[in-house]
Design an enzyme around this catalytic site. Structure first.
Site, short mmCIF file in Angstrom:
data_model
loop_
_atom_site.label_atom_id
_atom_site.label_comp_id
_atom_site.label_asym_id
_atom_site.label_seq_id
_atom_site.Cartn_x
_atom_site.Cartn_y
_atom_site.Cartn_z
CE LYS A 41 10.52 -31.81 -0.68
NZ LYS A 41 11.81 -31.30 -0.24
CB SER A 128 8.00 -29.97 -19.16
OG SER A 128 7.15 -30.53 -20.12
P1 ADP Z 1 8.21 -37.51 -18.37
O1 ADP Z 1 7.91 -36.87 -17.05
O2 ADP Z 1 7.79 -38.93 -18.54
O3 ADP Z 1 9.61 -37.24 -18.89
P2 ADP Z 1 7.29 -35.48 -20.15
O4 ADP Z 1 6.00 -34.82 -19.90
O5 ADP Z 1 8.53 -34.67 -19.93
O6 ADP Z 1 7.23 -36.81 -19.31
O7 ADP Z 1 7.35 -36.08 -21.62
C1 ADP Z 1 6.42 -37.00 -22.08
C2 ADP Z 1 6.90 -37.59 -23.39
O8 ADP Z 1 7.12 -36.57 -24.34
C3 ADP Z 1 8.22 -38.33 -23.28
O9 ADP Z 1 8.18 -39.43 -24.18
C4 ADP Z 1 9.23 -37.31 -23.74
O10 ADP Z 1 10.42 -37.92 -24.24
C5 ADP Z 1 8.44 -36.65 -24.83
N1 ADP Z 1 8.91 -35.29 -25.11
C6 ADP Z 1 9.27 -34.35 -24.22
N2 ADP Z 1 9.62 -33.21 -24.84
C7 ADP Z 1 9.49 -33.46 -26.17
C8 ADP Z 1 9.75 -32.69 -27.35
N3 ADP Z 1 10.22 -31.44 -27.30
N4 ADP Z 1 9.49 -33.26 -28.56
C9 ADP Z 1 9.03 -34.54 -28.61
N5 ADP Z 1 8.80 -35.32 -27.55
C10 ADP Z 1 9.03 -34.78 -26.34
#
Ligand code: ADP
Length: 161
Positions: A41, A128
């Site tokens: 949201k 995130s």
């Molecule tokens: P989603 O909304 O698809 O989960 P993210 O923006 O959270 O997208 O993450 C995008 C990609 O980055 C995914 O493949 C996730 O697993 C990877 N990712 C997230 N955090 C980390 C991290 N700390 N180190 C490495 N890869 C990460």
């Protein structure tokens, strides 16, 4: 020309993401960072803001392009001659989620591949959502994100967003 895409919400981009971008970019001719509009949201940043932050934080990687898309990832890939998806893995939980997606994509589009890159151990706990949580309480998340994210958050605070 071998093109790959790192899709994600990147709300906001973290140091863990940047590490994956740097490593993946060295393996392909071109790496596209694809920001998709999530259904949450209230995102921390709009898609346009996320694209701007990602462009700034990846400007040191020559073969990276940042785009946003709203439709199906596979449609974008086929239309833009992208053959590979790169996803970062932090844990077995990430893998279990990613495995299903990768298998569905492979079944529907055998010409497309998904590759997984294990994150560095020091980034394994960064997400995130943790950053958003800390930010919502005004806490210090500076060690988890690039400088541009901190500036963007400060800007939002100044504007009372
Ligand atoms: P989603 O909304 O698809 O989960 P993210 O923006 O959270 O997208 O993450 C995008 C990609 O980055 C995914 O493949 C996730 O697993 C990877 N990712 C997230 N955090 C980390 C991290 N700390 N180190 C490495 N890869 C990460």
């Amino acid at each position: 020309m071998k093109r790959a895409i790192c899709p994600g919400s990147f709300d906001p981009v973290t140091n863990g993401h940047i590490d994956i971008f740097e490593r993946a970019a060295s393996m392909f001719d071109e790496l596209i960072i694809g920001v998709f509009n999530n259904v949450r949201k209230k995102p921390m940043f709009s898609v346009e803001e996320r694209v701007a932050i990602l462009r700034e934080t990846t400007s040191h990687i020559a073969n990276v392009q940042v785009i946003s898309f709203g439709g199906l990832l596979t449609d974008y890939m086929i239309a833009n001659d992208v053959s590979c998806i790169v996803r970062g893995l932090r844990s077995v939980t990430d893998f279990e989620y990613e495995q299903g997606n990768a298998q569905v994509i492979k079944a529907a589009h055998p010409q497309l591949d998904t590759i997984f890159m294990l994150c560095r151990p020091e980034y394994a706990y960064i997400s995130s959502s943790v950053v958003r949580e800390i930010a919502s309480f005004g806490g210090d998340f500076g060690r988890f994100v690039p400088e541009a994210v901190l500036r963007a958050v400060a800007q939002c605070d100044k504007q009372g967003k």
